[in-house]
Design a protein around this motif. Structure first.
Motif, short mmCIF file in Angstrom:
data_model
loop_
_atom_site.label_atom_id
_atom_site.label_comp_id
_atom_site.label_asym_id
_atom_site.label_seq_id
_atom_site.Cartn_x
_atom_site.Cartn_y
_atom_site.Cartn_z
N ASP A 138 39.77 50.69 30.98
CA ASP A 138 41.17 49.47 31.17
C ASP A 138 40.97 49.10 31.78
O ASP A 138 41.42 47.67 31.58
N VAL A 139 40.42 49.21 33.02
CA VAL A 139 40.43 47.97 34.43
C VAL A 139 39.03 47.56 33.58
O VAL A 139 39.20 46.11 34.18
N ARG A 140 38.17 47.94 33.53
CA ARG A 140 37.01 46.84 33.04
C ARG A 140 36.55 45.91 32.54
O ARG A 140 36.68 44.62 32.59
N LYS A 141 38.19 46.20 30.90
CA LYS A 141 38.10 45.42 30.21
C LYS A 141 39.10 44.37 30.38
O LYS A 141 39.21 43.70 30.03
N GLY A 142 40.44 44.52 31.16
CA GLY A 142 41.70 43.86 31.63
C GLY A 142 40.55 43.28 32.79
O GLY A 142 41.51 42.02 32.64
N SER A 143 39.12 43.41 33.69
CA SER A 143 39.34 42.27 34.65
C SER A 143 37.58 41.41 34.62
O SER A 143 37.22 40.98 36.16
N LEU A 144 37.27 42.76 34.35
CA LEU A 144 35.21 42.43 34.00
C LEU A 144 35.37 41.38 33.66
O LEU A 144 34.66 40.92 32.63
N ASN A 145 35.59 39.83 34.27
CA ASN A 145 35.13 38.72 33.29
C ASN A 145 34.76 37.30 34.38
O ASN A 145 35.13 38.14 35.70
N GLU A 146 34.08 36.37 33.72
CA GLU A 146 33.88 35.52 34.78
C GLU A 146 34.65 34.95 35.75
O GLU A 146 34.29 34.55 36.82
N GLU A 147 36.02 34.91 35.59
CA GLU A 147 36.92 34.21 36.42
C GLU A 147 37.25 34.94 37.54
O GLU A 147 37.25 34.97 38.54
N THR A 148 37.13 36.60 37.30
CA THR A 148 37.06 37.32 38.82
C THR A 148 36.33 37.28 39.43
O THR A 148 36.10 37.56 40.68
N ILE A 149 34.81 37.26 38.66
CA ILE A 149 33.38 37.10 39.78
C ILE A 149 33.51 36.02 40.13
O ILE A 149 33.07 35.80 41.24
N ASP A 150 34.06 34.52 40.00
CA ASP A 150 34.11 33.64 40.16
C ASP A 150 35.09 33.53 42.06
O ASP A 150 34.74 33.07 42.63
N TYR A 151 36.32 34.42 41.44
CA TYR A 151 37.23 34.33 42.62
C TYR A 151 36.77 35.29 43.79
O TYR A 151 36.48 34.75 45.10
N ILE A 152 36.35 36.07 43.63
CA ILE A 152 34.87 37.09 44.75
C ILE A 152 33.84 36.53 45.46
O ILE A 152 33.99 36.66 46.38
N GLN A 153 33.46 36.11 44.23
CA GLN A 153 31.87 35.05 44.86
C GLN A 153 33.12 33.84 45.67
O GLN A 153 31.90 33.81 47.51
N ALA A 154 33.43 33.33 45.53
CA ALA A 154 34.50 32.55 46.22
C ALA A 154 35.17 32.81 47.23
O ALA A 154 34.96 32.10 48.91
N LYS A 155 35.56 34.19 47.52
CA LYS A 155 35.97 35.53 48.45
C LYS A 155 35.06 35.51 49.38
O LYS A 155 35.57 35.33 50.77
N HIS A 156 33.77 36.18 48.79
CA HIS A 156 33.19 36.79 50.08
C HIS A 156 31.97 36.49 49.63
O HIS A 156 30.82 37.17 48.90
#
Length: 287
Positions: A83-101
């Protein structure tokens, strides 16, 4: 359809050195896993992150991901919780993590590697598989630049063999086993790939090997691969175009029989597909 074109440049790799490096990789991975915090604070953070995802509280999730521990928790949940994978594994989340870390912690990096191998072609929806592998390659290259000696690390192994992050890797490994005149299990063991987390990557490797072998064994004769293909977990494994391994195996047997199959192959077909006279409402008939 899962396309598996041939992989060039396999001969350029030093497989003996690669095996030694992968052994080091698995040892380091175990140390990281053993040392990963799984105390009450970590579990509480897991629950918090999962709740943010399920309730779609994007603001709170982003606040949590500002901390490296938050990223580690989310990447672990991507592995463990559908449920977490389907709800948050997307390009928006990846972009955010890459920007902050710009540089991930090692535990998060190892989580992403495990994620890719465990789910592999199940991650092809949208552009997620490509984004994850591009991210991993970027992180690996970045870490290698910061190290003086990288000859025996997980990162140098994956940096040398970038094709292991490609959807064609299972086919490449099967071809490599044939080239080396090795059973697939022996080839995987030689490269320490048998120590990867069980999942779609290893499943596809074995399925590809079984089907390729079925195409080559003498027509009508007994072979160990027939026994393997009759195993329920193998026969019902998804493969491509909505078909299961069992469907492809039956097609190969029927096409190669060119008429009446031998008793051995006829028994294989009946054991795999079942009696064709059963009711069309039966589960086995529908499969």
């Amino acid at each position: 359809m899962l396309l598996l074109p041939p992989i060039p440049q396999l001969s350029e790799f030093s497989w003996e050195r690669f095996s030694q490096q992968w052994n080091s990789l698995t040892s380091q991975t175990k140390k990281i896993a053993d040392g990963a915090g799984q105390g009450e604070e970590f579990k509480a953070l897991e629950q918090q992150v999962r709740q943010c995802v399920l309730s779609r509280d994007i603001t709170q999730l982003k606040n949590t991901l500002l901390k490296r521990k938050g990223v580690r928790v989310l990447t672990q949940l991507w592995i463990d919780k559908e449920d977490v994978r389907k709800g948050s594994l997307n390009e928006e989340t990846i972009d955010y993590i890459q920007a902050k870390h710009p540089k991930l912690g090692m535990s998060s990096l190892m989580n992403l590697i495990s994620l890719v191998y465990r789910y592999f072609d199940a991650l092809v929806d949208g552009n997620i598989f490509n984004r994850l592998t591009q991210w991993l390659n970027q992180q690996i290259e970045q870490r290698l630049k910061d190290r003086k000696n990288t000859s025996d690390t997980i990162l140098s192994v994956l940096n040398q063999a970038k094709w292991l992050f490609d959807l064609t890797a299972p086919k490449a490994l099967v071809n490599l086993a044939k080239q080396n005149h090795l059973d697939l299990s022996e080839q995987l063991k030689k490269l320490r790939l048998n120590e990867l987390p069980q999942g779609r990557f290893l499943d596809i490797c074995h399925a590809q090997y079984y089907l390729d072998t079925l195409k080559e064994i003498p027509v009508g004769e007994q072979h160990d691969v027939l026994h393997e293909l009759l195993k329920h977990d193998v026969a019902t494994m998804p493969f491509e175009e909505g078909k299961r391994i069992g469907h492809i195996a039956l097609e190969i047997i029927i096409d190669r029989s060119a008429g009446a199959p031998s008793e051995i192959w006829q028994n294989f077909v009946l054991n795999l597909a079942g009696d064709p006279r059963i009711a069309n409402t039966a589960t086995n008939y529908r499969q």
